[in-house]
Design a protein around this motif. Sequence first.
Motif, PDB file in Angstrom:
ATOM      1  N   ARG A 100       0.880  -1.169   0.000  1.00 31.43           N
ATOM      2  CA  ARG A 100       0.000   0.000   0.000  1.00 31.43           C
ATOM      3  C   ARG A 100       0.916   1.217   0.000  1.00 31.43           C
ATOM      4  O   ARG A 100       1.588   1.497   0.993  1.00 31.43           O
ATOM      5  N   VAL A 101       0.938   1.922  -1.123  1.00 30.72           N
ATOM      6  CA  VAL A 101       1.947   2.953  -1.349  1.00 30.72           C
ATOM      7  C   VAL A 101       1.289   4.334  -1.387  1.00 30.72           C
ATOM      8  O   VAL A 101       0.335   4.549  -2.149  1.00 30.72           O
ATOM      9  N   PRO A 102       1.763   5.293  -0.588  1.00 28.29           N
ATOM     10  CA  PRO A 102       1.249   6.664  -0.684  1.00 28.29           C
ATOM     11  C   PRO A 102       1.396   7.207  -2.099  1.00 28.29           C
ATOM     12  O   PRO A 102       2.403   6.964  -2.773  1.00 28.29           O
ATOM     13  N   LEU A 103       0.399   7.939  -2.558  1.00 28.04           N
ATOM     14  CA  LEU A 103       0.393   8.448  -3.928  1.00 28.04           C
ATOM     15  C   LEU A 103       1.643   9.261  -4.247  1.00 28.04           C
ATOM     16  O   LEU A 103       2.171   9.195  -5.358  1.00 28.04           O
ATOM     17  N   ALA A 104       2.117  10.019  -3.271  1.00 30.17           N
ATOM     18  CA  ALA A 104       3.260  10.905  -3.522  1.00 30.17           C
ATOM     19  C   ALA A 104       4.544  10.143  -3.813  1.00 30.17           C
ATOM     20  O   ALA A 104       5.486  10.706  -4.376  1.00 30.17           O
ATOM     21  N   LEU A 105       4.605   8.864  -3.444  1.00 29.69           N
ATOM     22  CA  LEU A 105       5.831   8.089  -3.637  1.00 29.69           C
ATOM     23  C   LEU A 105       5.858   7.346  -4.967  1.00 29.69           C
ATOM     24  O   LEU A 105       6.883   6.772  -5.333  1.00 29.69           O
ATOM     25  N   LEU A 106       4.740   7.333  -5.695  1.00 29.15           N
ATOM     26  CA  LEU A 106       4.670   6.584  -6.953  1.00 29.15           C
ATOM     27  C   LEU A 106       5.379   7.320  -8.083  1.00 29.15           C
ATOM     28  O   LEU A 106       5.289   8.542  -8.207  1.00 29.15           O
ATOM     29  N   ARG A 107       6.063   6.555  -8.919  1.00 31.15           N
ATOM     30  CA  ARG A 107       6.674   7.077 -10.137  1.00 31.15           C
ATOM     31  C   ARG A 107       6.358   6.110 -11.277  1.00 31.15           C
ATOM     32  O   ARG A 107       6.270   4.902 -11.067  1.00 31.15           O
ATOM     33  N   HIS A 108       6.185   6.639 -12.480  1.00 28.51           N
ATOM     34  CA  HIS A 108       5.930   5.770 -13.627  1.00 28.51           C
ATOM     35  C   HIS A 108       7.163   4.917 -13.919  1.00 28.51           C
ATOM     36  O   HIS A 108       8.300   5.402 -13.872  1.00 28.51           O
ATOM     37  N   TRP A 109       6.914   3.654 -14.210  1.00 28.58           N
ATOM     38  CA  TRP A 109       7.992   2.720 -14.517  1.00 28.58           C
ATOM     39  C   TRP A 109       8.544   3.000 -15.904  1.00 28.58           C
ATOM     40  O   TRP A 109       7.796   3.161 -16.867  1.00 28.58           O
ATOM     41  N   GLN A 110       9.844   3.088 -15.990  1.00 24.27           N
ATOM     42  CA  GLN A 110      10.509   3.267 -17.274  1.00 24.27           C
ATOM     43  C   GLN A 110      11.421   2.074 -17.509  1.00 24.27           C
ATOM     44  O   GLN A 110      12.226   1.718 -16.635  1.00 24.27           O
ATOM     45  N   ILE A 111      11.291   1.450 -18.685  1.00 27.28           N
ATOM     46  CA  ILE A 111      12.102   0.274 -18.997  1.00 27.28           C
ATOM     47  C   ILE A 111      13.567   0.685 -19.071  1.00 27.28           C
ATOM     48  O   ILE A 111      13.924   1.618 -19.808  1.00 27.28           O
ATOM     49  N   PRO A 112      14.422   0.026 -18.285  1.00 33.60           N
ATOM     50  CA  PRO A 112      15.852   0.385 -18.318  1.00 33.60           C
ATOM     51  C   PRO A 112      16.429   0.191 -19.716  1.00 33.60           C
ATOM     52  O   PRO A 112      16.117  -0.776 -20.410  1.00 33.60           O
ATOM     53  N   GLU A 113      17.246   1.134 -20.128  1.00 32.90           N
ATOM     54  CA  GLU A 113      17.865   1.037 -21.459  1.00 32.90           C
ATOM     55  C   GLU A 113      19.063   0.091 -21.427  1.00 32.90           C
ATOM     56  O   GLU A 113      19.739  -0.042 -20.437  1.00 32.90           O
TER      57      GLU A 113
END
Length: 233
Positions: free
Chosen positions: A220-233
């Motif tokens: 259960r993650v606070p909204l402020a801590l979420l980041r969009h996942w970016q596929i590592p290059e």
Amino acid sequence: MQHQNHHQLGQLMCQATRDILWRPVCDSVRATNPGAGLDCRVGSGNATYHRFDPHSQQHRITYGVRMIRAKQEQETAQWWLSTREIQSRGYFAGEVSALNLLAHTCCHEFAHLLQHNAGHRHYRSVHNRHFYRILDDLHQSGQAETTRDYLAERAEAGQLWLGQTPFTLPDPHSQARQWQVGDEITFQDRSTHRHGRILRVNRKTCTVQGLGASAGHRYRVPLALLRHWQIPE
């Protein structure tokens, strides 16, 4: 070094609680409960609470180091009850800052001590009208301001960072609209970066199914801590 700073701030909170809040009322508390004393300590986790030991007649207030750290960061400060109390009840003119949060935390826990001493703390009725009457009085009487000034002066003298600039807190409703079920996200869990997929968007948090190294776990993650996942290059 950072942990040491938070622990030292916790010690200052203990001193403020004893010197500013406890000392003026200790005789009246003992008139109701002879032999009562106060023990303040700094804990290692988030847990911040007041307890009373009927055998030793000691009130104990614990301030958690991780709580202190969280209330110094804008992203994590917004999820605490003390933040909502400052905003909704107009304490410190409604301004939420690291300094105001820690000063208010001292008052909040001390209000529980006075609530218990008055016989108004009951099972499943902790943050009741009696509690908020006491907490309001600590602010209206000027003791909260004095506690804040004490912390600010002692922190400056000890070269401890304690932010006084008000936080600009995001609107939880607008934050929630940024996320949808199925979004892949990343977030930091203590010192570990987690990867997951959103299962449910709640009012202030998201329920996340762990992926990759976090597979098999839910968070259960606070909204402020979420980041969009970016596929590592």
